[in-house]
Design a protein around this motif. Sequence first.
Motif, PDB file in Angstrom:
ATOM      1  N   LEU A 121       0.852  -1.182   0.000  1.00 18.99           N
ATOM      2  CA  LEU A 121       0.000   0.000   0.000  1.00 18.99           C
ATOM      3  C   LEU A 121       0.890   1.235   0.000  1.00 18.99           C
ATOM      4  CD1 LEU A 121       0.120   1.308   3.129  1.00 18.99           C
ATOM      5  CD2 LEU A 121      -1.101  -0.805   3.587  1.00 18.99           C
ATOM      6  N   TRP A 122       0.283   2.380  -0.222  1.00 26.33           N
ATOM      7  CA  TRP A 122       0.964   3.671  -0.156  1.00 26.33           C
ATOM      8  C   TRP A 122       0.308   4.485   0.941  1.00 26.33           C
ATOM      9  CZ3 TRP A 122       5.277   4.663  -2.963  1.00 26.33           C
ATOM     10  CH2 TRP A 122       5.541   3.820  -4.041  1.00 26.33           C
ATOM     11  N   VAL A 123       1.120   5.114   1.791  1.00 28.51           N
ATOM     12  CA  VAL A 123       0.610   5.931   2.899  1.00 28.51           C
ATOM     13  C   VAL A 123       1.226   7.324   2.787  1.00 28.51           C
ATOM     14  CG1 VAL A 123       2.380   5.148   4.534  1.00 28.51           C
ATOM     15  CG2 VAL A 123       0.191   5.988   5.400  1.00 28.51           C
ATOM     16  N   LEU A 124       0.428   8.330   3.051  1.00 23.75           N
ATOM     17  CA  LEU A 124       0.904   9.709   2.976  1.00 23.75           C
ATOM     18  C   LEU A 124       1.912   9.971   4.089  1.00 23.75           C
ATOM     19  CD1 LEU A 124       0.500  12.425   1.451  1.00 23.75           C
ATOM     20  CD2 LEU A 124      -1.151  13.024   3.234  1.00 23.75           C
ATOM     21  N   GLU A 125       3.043  10.519   3.728  1.00 27.29           N
ATOM     22  CA  GLU A 125       4.075  10.852   4.709  1.00 27.29           C
ATOM     23  C   GLU A 125       3.473  11.753   5.788  1.00 27.29           C
ATOM     24  OE1 GLU A 125       8.688  12.006   4.287  1.00 27.29           O
ATOM     25  OE2 GLU A 125       7.311  13.410   3.324  1.00 27.29           O
ATOM     26  N   GLY A 126       3.744  11.429   7.030  1.00 28.76           N
ATOM     27  CA  GLY A 126       3.220  12.205   8.150  1.00 28.76           C
ATOM     28  C   GLY A 126       1.907  11.679   8.701  1.00 28.76           C
ATOM     29  N   ASN A 127       1.288  10.723   8.035  1.00 26.21           N
ATOM     30  CA  ASN A 127       0.019  10.173   8.496  1.00 26.21           C
ATOM     31  C   ASN A 127       0.311   9.100   9.556  1.00 26.21           C
ATOM     32  OD1 ASN A 127      -2.520   9.132   8.888  1.00 26.21           O
ATOM     33  ND2 ASN A 127      -3.000   8.938   6.710  1.00 26.21           N
ATOM     34  N   LYS A 128       0.592   9.560  10.748  1.00 31.41           N
ATOM     35  CA  LYS A 128       1.026   8.673  11.830  1.00 31.41           C
ATOM     36  C   LYS A 128      -0.043   7.666  12.228  1.00 31.41           C
ATOM     37  CE  LYS A 128       4.504  11.799  13.678  1.00 31.41           C
ATOM     38  NZ  LYS A 128       5.459  11.383  12.695  1.00 31.41           N
ATOM     39  N   ARG A 129      -1.291   8.100  12.278  1.00 34.94           N
ATOM     40  CA  ARG A 129      -2.374   7.177  12.659  1.00 34.94           C
ATOM     41  C   ARG A 129      -2.400   5.973  11.717  1.00 34.94           C
ATOM     42  NH1 ARG A 129      -6.999   6.502  15.295  1.00 34.94           N
ATOM     43  NH2 ARG A 129      -6.991   8.502  16.344  1.00 34.94           N
ATOM     44  N   ALA A 130      -2.345   6.226  10.419  1.00 29.29           N
ATOM     45  CA  ALA A 130      -2.375   5.135   9.445  1.00 29.29           C
ATOM     46  C   ALA A 130      -1.114   4.284   9.542  1.00 29.29           C
ATOM     47  CB  ALA A 130      -2.537   5.689   8.035  1.00 29.29           C
ATOM     48  N   THR A 131       0.034   4.915   9.677  1.00 24.48           N
ATOM     49  CA  THR A 131       1.296   4.184   9.751  1.00 24.48           C
ATOM     50  C   THR A 131       1.304   3.216  10.926  1.00 24.48           C
ATOM     51  OG1 THR A 131       2.511   5.973   8.672  1.00 24.48           O
ATOM     52  CG2 THR A 131       3.793   4.429  10.000  1.00 24.48           C
ATOM     53  N   VAL A 132       0.899   3.677  12.094  1.00 29.51           N
ATOM     54  CA  VAL A 132       0.850   2.811  13.278  1.00 29.51           C
ATOM     55  C   VAL A 132      -0.127   1.656  13.052  1.00 29.51           C
ATOM     56  CG1 VAL A 132       0.151   2.729  15.714  1.00 29.51           C
ATOM     57  CG2 VAL A 132       1.615   4.585  14.890  1.00 29.51           C
ATOM     58  N   PHE A 133      -1.281   1.953  12.484  1.00 31.50           N
ATOM     59  CA  PHE A 133      -2.273   0.918  12.198  1.00 31.50           C
ATOM     60  C   PHE A 133      -1.683  -0.150  11.276  1.00 31.50           C
ATOM     61  CE2 PHE A 133      -5.498  -0.757   9.284  1.00 31.50           C
ATOM     62  CZ  PHE A 133      -6.380  -1.350  10.177  1.00 31.50           C
ATOM     63  N   TYR A 134      -1.083   0.282  10.162  1.00 35.02           N
ATOM     64  CA  TYR A 134      -0.545  -0.679   9.198  1.00 35.02           C
ATOM     65  C   TYR A 134       0.625  -1.467   9.776  1.00 35.02           C
ATOM     66  CZ  TYR A 134      -3.524   1.512   5.690  1.00 35.02           C
ATOM     67  OH  TYR A 134      -4.605   1.986   4.995  1.00 35.02           O
ATOM     68  N   GLU A 135       1.438  -0.830  10.583  1.00 36.29           N
ATOM     69  CA  GLU A 135       2.542  -1.566  11.216  1.00 36.29           C
ATOM     70  C   GLU A 135       2.009  -2.669  12.131  1.00 36.29           C
ATOM     71  OE1 GLU A 135       4.816   1.701  12.874  1.00 36.29           O
ATOM     72  OE2 GLU A 135       6.214   1.641  11.161  1.00 36.29           O
ATOM     73  N   ARG A 136       0.904  -2.395  12.827  1.00 34.54           N
ATOM     74  CA  ARG A 136       0.290  -3.441  13.674  1.00 34.54           C
ATOM     75  C   ARG A 136      -0.214  -4.614  12.834  1.00 34.54           C
ATOM     76  NH1 ARG A 136      -2.769   0.728  16.372  1.00 34.54           N
ATOM     77  NH2 ARG A 136      -4.595  -0.191  15.425  1.00 34.54           N
ATOM     78  N   GLN A 137      -0.488  -4.357  11.566  1.00 33.42           N
ATOM     79  CA  GLN A 137      -0.991  -5.404  10.666  1.00 33.42           C
ATOM     80  C   GLN A 137       0.154  -6.107   9.933  1.00 33.42           C
ATOM     81  OE1 GLN A 137      -4.152  -5.705  11.341  1.00 33.42           O
ATOM     82  NE2 GLN A 137      -3.970  -3.763  12.421  1.00 33.42           N
ATOM     83  N   GLY A 138       1.404  -5.774  10.272  1.00 29.61           N
ATOM     84  CA  GLY A 138       2.557  -6.443   9.682  1.00 29.61           C
ATOM     85  C   GLY A 138       3.170  -5.750   8.480  1.00 29.61           C
ATOM     86  N   PHE A 139       2.691  -4.571   8.126  1.00 32.20           N
ATOM     87  CA  PHE A 139       3.273  -3.827   7.009  1.00 32.20           C
ATOM     88  C   PHE A 139       4.527  -3.094   7.478  1.00 32.20           C
ATOM     89  CE2 PHE A 139      -1.032  -4.453   5.557  1.00 32.20           C
ATOM     90  CZ  PHE A 139      -0.908  -4.592   4.184  1.00 32.20           C
TER      91      PHE A 139
END
Length: 159
Positions: A121-139
Amino acid sequence: MLIRPATGDDAEALTELHLDVWEEAYAGLMPPEIFAERRSQRTERIGRWRTNVTAGPITTLVADGEPGRLLGFSSAGPGRDSDPGLPSLELTALYVRAECYGSGLGQALLEAAIGERAAYLWVLEGNKRATVFYERQGFRFDGVAKTEPVGVELRMIRG
């Protein structure tokens, strides 16, 4: 809450949802002019959603709220990037209304869209909420970035 495949009849509600969730998720990360421009193209966006959910290779799922109001959506399908070793599945969108943050709706939409499969997936730089969520999902970030009119997007992969 019901998660189901989007249909052409959802195009207007999907447009409203997409406009709203962008403003909620990206406030402070994008200039307000981008949100205003997107709203000014509402009619065209309805038409694009109608086409996308009925004819595209991307599958969009929606989460129903009260009648006529959607709470979230996810879209996934064949990857648009061709880098060697990249998973063939791309999560192209995952958004929920701010009122649903922390409710498990994002998790449910992600599971319905891609399950445990390898994807990127692609995540907008600075979007911490999404980044943390995706990291919890193994990304994990793979170091690839691209500059788009809305900002820098960073690629995340789950193998």
